[in-house]
Enzyme design. Structure first.
Site, PDB file in Angstrom:
ATOM      1  CG  HIS A 283      -2.048   0.877   1.280  1.00  0.00           C
ATOM      2  ND1 HIS A 283      -2.471   1.614   0.213  1.00  0.00           N
ATOM      3  CD2 HIS A 283      -2.858   1.243   2.315  1.00  0.00           C
ATOM      4  CE1 HIS A 283      -3.489   2.389   0.578  1.00  0.00           C
ATOM      5  NE2 HIS A 283      -3.732   2.196   1.852  1.00  0.00           N
ATOM      6  CG  HIS A 322      -4.111   0.836  -8.277  1.00  0.00           C
ATOM      7  ND1 HIS A 322      -5.443   0.792  -7.985  1.00  0.00           N
ATOM      8  CD2 HIS A 322      -3.536   1.651  -7.369  1.00  0.00           C
ATOM      9  CE1 HIS A 322      -5.672   1.574  -6.939  1.00  0.00           C
ATOM     10  NE2 HIS A 322      -4.538   2.103  -6.537  1.00  0.00           N
ATOM     11  CG  ASP A 378       3.018   4.777  -3.901  1.00  0.00           C
ATOM     12  OD1 ASP A 378       3.019   5.968  -3.572  1.00  0.00           O
ATOM     13  OD2 ASP A 378       2.333   3.915  -3.344  1.00  0.00           O
TER      14      ASP A 378
HETATM   15  N1  ACO Z   1       5.053  -6.708 -10.574  1.00  0.00           N
HETATM   16  C1  ACO Z   1       4.953  -7.920 -11.190  1.00  0.00           C
HETATM   17  N2  ACO Z   1       3.822  -8.619 -11.304  1.00  0.00           N
HETATM   18  C2  ACO Z   1       2.721  -8.079 -10.736  1.00  0.00           C
HETATM   19  C3  ACO Z   1       2.733  -6.838 -10.092  1.00  0.00           C
HETATM   20  C4  ACO Z   1       3.949  -6.146 -10.020  1.00  0.00           C
HETATM   21  N3  ACO Z   1       4.037  -4.949  -9.430  1.00  0.00           N
HETATM   22  N4  ACO Z   1       1.485  -6.562  -9.637  1.00  0.00           N
HETATM   23  C5  ACO Z   1       0.716  -7.591  -9.988  1.00  0.00           C
HETATM   24  N5  ACO Z   1       1.454  -8.505 -10.660  1.00  0.00           N
HETATM   25  C6  ACO Z   1       0.976  -9.733 -11.273  1.00  0.00           C
HETATM   26  C7  ACO Z   1       0.587 -10.781 -10.240  1.00  0.00           C
HETATM   27  O1  ACO Z   1       1.701 -11.597  -9.907  1.00  0.00           O
HETATM   28  C8  ACO Z   1      -0.512 -11.525 -10.958  1.00  0.00           C
HETATM   29  O2  ACO Z   1       0.109 -12.343 -11.927  1.00  0.00           O
HETATM   30  P1  ACO Z   1      -0.525 -13.803 -12.269  1.00  0.00           P
HETATM   31  O3  ACO Z   1      -1.880 -13.500 -12.855  1.00  0.00           O
HETATM   32  O4  ACO Z   1       0.433 -14.403 -13.209  1.00  0.00           O
HETATM   33  O5  ACO Z   1      -0.610 -14.519 -10.936  1.00  0.00           O
HETATM   34  C9  ACO Z   1      -1.236 -10.436 -11.739  1.00  0.00           C
HETATM   35  O6  ACO Z   1      -0.238  -9.413 -11.960  1.00  0.00           O
HETATM   36  C10 ACO Z   1      -2.429  -9.852 -10.997  1.00  0.00           C
HETATM   37  O7  ACO Z   1      -1.968  -9.291  -9.763  1.00  0.00           O
HETATM   38  P2  ACO Z   1      -2.753  -9.352  -8.400  1.00  0.00           P
HETATM   39  O8  ACO Z   1      -1.758  -9.591  -7.304  1.00  0.00           O
HETATM   40  O9  ACO Z   1      -3.918 -10.262  -8.503  1.00  0.00           O
HETATM   41  O10 ACO Z   1      -3.309  -7.878  -8.312  1.00  0.00           O
HETATM   42  P3  ACO Z   1      -3.921  -7.174  -7.023  1.00  0.00           P
HETATM   43  O11 ACO Z   1      -5.007  -6.285  -7.518  1.00  0.00           O
HETATM   44  O12 ACO Z   1      -4.276  -8.149  -5.970  1.00  0.00           O
HETATM   45  O13 ACO Z   1      -2.694  -6.309  -6.470  1.00  0.00           O
HETATM   46  C11 ACO Z   1      -1.203  -4.564  -6.036  1.00  0.00           C
HETATM   47  C12 ACO Z   1      -2.557  -4.955  -6.640  1.00  0.00           C
HETATM   48  C13 ACO Z   1      -1.129  -4.992  -4.565  1.00  0.00           C
HETATM   49  C14 ACO Z   1      -1.065  -3.030  -6.102  1.00  0.00           C
HETATM   50  C15 ACO Z   1      -0.078  -5.237  -6.873  1.00  0.00           C
HETATM   51  O14 ACO Z   1      -0.145  -4.808  -8.217  1.00  0.00           O
HETATM   52  C16 ACO Z   1       1.304  -4.967  -6.297  1.00  0.00           C
HETATM   53  O15 ACO Z   1       1.734  -5.659  -5.361  1.00  0.00           O
HETATM   54  N6  ACO Z   1       2.030  -3.911  -6.818  1.00  0.00           N
HETATM   55  C17 ACO Z   1       3.326  -3.567  -6.281  1.00  0.00           C
HETATM   56  C18 ACO Z   1       3.158  -2.779  -4.983  1.00  0.00           C
HETATM   57  C19 ACO Z   1       2.662  -1.367  -5.238  1.00  0.00           C
HETATM   58  O16 ACO Z   1       3.171  -0.656  -6.091  1.00  0.00           O
HETATM   59  N7  ACO Z   1       1.669  -0.949  -4.421  1.00  0.00           N
HETATM   60  C20 ACO Z   1       1.144   0.418  -4.484  1.00  0.00           C
HETATM   61  C21 ACO Z   1      -0.300   0.416  -4.905  1.00  0.00           C
HETATM   62  S1  ACO Z   1      -0.851   2.077  -5.055  1.00  0.00           S
HETATM   63  C22 ACO Z   1      -1.142   2.555  -3.473  1.00  0.00           C
HETATM   64  O17 ACO Z   1      -1.419   1.809  -2.561  1.00  0.00           O
HETATM   65  C23 ACO Z   1      -1.013   4.000  -3.221  1.00  0.00           C
END
Ligand code: ACO
Length: 443
Positions: A283, A322, A378
């Site tokens: 987050h 996201h 971010d």
């Molecule tokens: N890098 C690589 N792969 C990713 C990333 C990433 N940053 N984010 C998602 N994926 C992949 C997952 O591994 C998944 O792959 P799969 O289908 O092969 O299993 C697919 O994309 C879908 O991802 P989910 O985890 O289901 O997406 P979710 O909506 O649950 O997560 C989140 C969203 C937590 C923001 C995620 O994208 C992440 O961890 N990003 C990195 C952390 C980040 O930047 N957070 C800031 C968010 S903005 C904020 O809070 C202000």
């Protein structure tokens, strides 16, 4: 008002006007579920039961709330597919361009922009509540020199509840109002004190002659100058970043504030729950992790190797992806432009070059394109904060100052919503059935 997006329809259901008829293959019975604003009420599912008299009725199962609306809210609207973010109907782009953070804080809570008299009074109130009790200094001095500033901020905001015991009267509008003013006013002071503690520098007290943002920068950076003069580019950048971070509907930390606040605890405790949730690397903690990731990559030529590692599941590309935005994060577009303005003044460094190369490769790679992973807010904020000389572990603190405005608006909306009760999700129990206790140890 723009209606919320349509909720998913159960696979064996057919839509009939404003009800959905669901046929239960277990019993053959057909049930009508009213649909309002594109949603069915999960509680209506209870009437779908088998003949078993112990059956409590159908539950909806939604880990991580992927498709469950927990409230009605008129504060922030997001369309993740179109990349739209609006506070009380106003596009984020227009607010970032023309408003001030305190104007936005007022708007989020009150629903309308303030007129001049309201705004002047609000700014005055915030300005005159920036001081914290001297005991708070002693409290903060008790932390180790290397304490994470988010841990310090979280505890000190929770500790404010002990200084304002009447804040527990949350249904008294006057109490609510003064608590909200205090929280908005004191967050920058506490945040700056956390910063100065880590640096071993004397605390700088608020300067009522300065604006909200400039006063914060003064408490962070002032040394011997009689009056601190912030770099206008940094002031503007921080004002815009605070506006962009002020609210984001039912995200993890806001849901934490609403859930904890639903127990009718005081607002200081509820806000500290929000700060705790924001601390997490998935987050608000992501801006810190972006910089750590860039430092770990170390050079532009190592970017392709790092991307390959991410694709092979060796970690995430922090600052990408996201839960809601699946085309682009409108805040990221604004922040990228802002970053260009800041870097035009402070210069481009190696880390920015690495970030730009990461972005370039990821945006053209099928792994990221097919998963709709784009830079989120971010990805760039950390680079701006660092160019302003904020330490990496302080980035999320800056986010928390801004998000307090949204948390407060959402907290009050929840309290005044007659439909809300204490938040208490259900579970699907997967543990043992009853079994007899037989000790395995000697007592
Ligand atoms: N890098 C690589 N792969 C990713 C990333 C990433 N940053 N984010 C998602 N994926 C992949 C997952 O591994 C998944 O792959 P799969 O289908 O092969 O299993 C697919 O994309 C879908 O991802 P989910 O985890 O289901 O997406 P979710 O909506 O649950 O997560 C989140 C969203 C937590 C923001 C995620 O994208 C992440 O961890 N990003 C990195 C952390 C980040 O930047 N957070 C800031 C968010 S903005 C904020 O809070 C202000």
């Amino acid at each position: 008002m723009t209606p919320p997006s349509t909720a998913a329809v159960p696979p064996d259901a057919k839509v009939a006007g404003d009800v959905i008829e669901v046929t239960d293959s277990r019993t053959g019975a057909t049930h009508s579920l009213p649909v309002t604003d594109g949603a069915i009420r999960a509680n209506d599912l209870k009437k779908i039961r088998t003949q078993d008299e112990d059956d409590p009725g159908l539950l909806s199962y939604d880990p991580a709330f992927l498709n469950t609306a927990s409230c009605r809210s008129s504060i922030t609207y997001i369309d993740g597919d179109k990349g739209i973010l609006r506070y009380r109907g106003y596009p984020i782009e227009q607010l970032a361009e023309g408003s001030s953070f305190l104007e936005v804080a007022w708007l989020l809570r009150r629903g309308e922009l303030p007129n001049q008299t309201e705004y002047d009074q609000f700014v005055h109130d915030i300005t005159y509540h920036t001081y914290v009790h001297e005991n708070m200094r002693k409290f903060l001095e008790g932390f180790r020199y290397d304490a994470h500033p988010m841990a310090m901020l979280n505890s000190s905001v929770a500790a404010l509840a002990s200084f304002y015991p009447t804040s527990r009267n949350i249904m008294d509008e006057k109490e609510r109002n003064i608590s909200m003013i205090r929280l908005l006013a004191k967050l920058p002071t506490l945040a700056a004190f956390c910063y100065r503690h880590a640096k071993g520098l004397p605390f700088v007290y608020p300067d009522n002659r300065l604006s909200y943002v400039d006063n914060f920068l003064s408490m962070v950076a002032r040394m011997t100058e009689p009056k601190y003069e912030a770099n206008p580019i940094f002031s503007k950048a921080l004002e815009v970043l605070f506006i962009l971070h002020a609210d984001h509907e039912q995200n993890c930390s806001t849901s934490a504030v609403r859930a904890v606040g639903s127990s009718h605890v005081d607002p200081f405790s509820a806000m500290s729950a929000g700060i705790a949730a924001l601390f997490g690397p998935l987050h608000g903690g992501a801006n810190e992790q972006v910089l750590r990731m860039i430092e770990e990559i170390g050079s532009v030529k190592r970017v392709p190797e790092f991307i390959e590692g991410v694709k092979a599941g060796k970690g995430k590309l922090m600052g990408f992806g996201h839960r809601v935005y699946k085309s682009y994060d409108p805040r990221a577009t604004i922040v990228k432009k802002l970053a260009d303005e800041v870097f035009a003044v402070v210069g481009v460094d190696k880390d920015l070059e690495i970030a730009l190369e990461l972005e370039r490769i990821a945006l053209s790679d099928d792994y990221f394109i097919s998963r709709k992973l784009y830079p989120n807010v971010d990805f760039y904020t950390g680079l701006i904060y660092r160019s302003m000389a904020f330490p990496t572990d302080f980035f999320t603190v800056l986010f928390a100052i801004a998000r307090t405005a949204g948390w407060l608006a959402q907290w009050e909306e929840m309290l005044l919503d007659k439909e809300q009760k204490i938040a208490r999700p259900r579970q699907i129990y997967t543990g043992y059935d009853e079994r007899a206790y037989a000790r395995k140890i000697a007592l």
